[in-house]
Design a protein around this motif. Structure first.
Motif, PDB file in Angstrom:
ATOM      1  N   PHE A 108      34.717  47.142  42.635  1.00 45.18           N
ATOM      2  CA  PHE A 108      36.163  46.984  42.490  1.00 45.18           C
ATOM      3  C   PHE A 108      36.591  47.479  41.117  1.00 45.18           C
ATOM      4  N   SER A 164      40.142  47.369  40.270  1.00 44.99           N
ATOM      5  CA  SER A 164      41.441  46.782  39.933  1.00 44.99           C
ATOM      6  C   SER A 164      41.605  45.477  40.693  1.00 44.99           C
ATOM      7  N   PRO A 165      42.397  44.537  40.138  1.00 43.94           N
ATOM      8  CA  PRO A 165      42.622  43.268  40.835  1.00 43.94           C
ATOM      9  C   PRO A 165      43.273  43.442  42.205  1.00 43.94           C
ATOM     10  N   SER A 225      32.368  44.416  39.438  1.00 45.39           N
ATOM     11  CA  SER A 225      33.709  44.568  38.883  1.00 45.39           C
ATOM     12  C   SER A 225      33.697  45.468  37.651  1.00 45.39           C
ATOM     13  N   THR A 255      39.668  42.293  36.533  1.00 39.49           N
ATOM     14  CA  THR A 255      39.252  42.462  37.932  1.00 39.49           C
ATOM     15  C   THR A 255      38.264  41.373  38.333  1.00 39.49           C
ATOM     16  N   CYS A 286      38.140  38.763  41.523  1.00 38.86           N
ATOM     17  CA  CYS A 286      36.961  38.592  42.389  1.00 38.86           C
ATOM     18  C   CYS A 286      36.629  37.115  42.563  1.00 38.86           C
TER      19      CYS A 286
END
Length: 279
Positions: A203, A205-206, A232, A237, A241
């Motif tokens: 990931f 980005s949030p 992350s 981010t 998660c």
């Protein structure tokens, strides 16, 4: 593949590792290529689509009044692309930025500026917005400093706006682009999840975390991720998660794609750091 090529491939840090990339399609190619150079099998599951803002009114107004600003802040390559594309669409060229200093978050964003013949005047020591606030040039005397921040619509870095405002700056945040969640998962990705072929989900980005989780629920519950490493790109981010998925197993340091790949490679070498069940 020859025997020599096979031997080299087997020795790469991410050999026999399948990594899922959740970035928007237009951003995933470079990351996929980097992962493959490290020996990984990279699958792309676009969770976001990047598009123009719902209205150009605020952005256009800011561009026509660029002479009023002292600084321009970019926190992503998307911000750079959509701002400069709109600048040229309105009939201006890059020279309109000649008297404005540019601050960016992240080396990748700084490097992206060079494609347009621009150079960042300020890059914070850490690739997060908090670092930009804490180390912003002339921070003790920002009163009256006017800053333009082209940001993601409905999801910009509010801490950046609040932090620089507290320091006395006049910061104008305008929507330059938006990101929307995808609504379907490619069949090949569904199969990979159901057949336990995926080792790592990454990931950057949030918002991607939230969009991913909404998509994955259409297959099964988040228990499907129990034996998959959650990776992350940075602390913001990682918070998403933990809040949405229940954990994060790997965090990049530095907060870049290269840092994320290195963190995954280190995780793979450490059997004690394998994913645990979500909470």
């Amino acid at each position: 593949m020859t025997n020599d090529e096979l031997q080299i491939s087997n020795k790469l840090p991410l050999s026999y590792t399948t990594v899922l990339v959740t970035r928007a399609a237009e951003q995933s190619n470079k990351f996929v290529s980097l992962l493959e150079q490290f020996g990984a099998t990279a699958l792309s599951m676009s969770c976001l689509c990047i598009c123009p803002p719902s209205s150009y009114f605020q952005l256009d107004k800011a561009i026509f009044n660029l002479h009023q600003f002292d600084w321009l802040i970019f926190t992503s390559t998307n911000g750079v692309d959509y701002f400069l594309e709109r600048l040229t669409t309105l009939g201006f060229n890059i020279s309109k930025l000649a008297n404005i200093q540019i601050a960016v978050v992240g080396e990748k964003t700084a490097q992206h500026l060079t494609k347009y013949g621009l150079k960042a005047d300020f890059l914070p020591p850490e690739f997060v917005s908090d670092s930009l606030i804490e180390s912003f040039p002339n921070r003790e005397n920002l009163k009256g400093t006017k800053i333009l921040y082209p940001q993601l619509e409905a999801g910009g870095r509010e801490n950046l706006v609040e932090g620089l405002t507290k320091e006395g700056a006049e910061i104008e945040a305008v929507p330059a682009y938006q990101s929307n969640c995808m609504t379907e998962i490619q069949p090949i990705i569904i199969t990979a999840f159901l057949e336990n072929q995926i080792d790592v989900v990454t990931f950057a980005s949030p918002k991607t975390v939230g969009c991913f989780y909404q998509l994955i629920k259409s297959i099964s519950s988040k228990s499907l991720l129990n034996n998959i490493c959650i990776a992350s790109i940075g602390p913001i981010t990682s918070i998403a998660c933990r809040n949405i998925i229940g954990r994060v197993d790997v965090e990049a340091n530095p907060y870049t794609l290269d840092g994320l790949i290195n963190a995954i490679a280190n995780w793979k070498k450490s059997p004690n750091d394998q994913p645990k069940s979500s909470v």
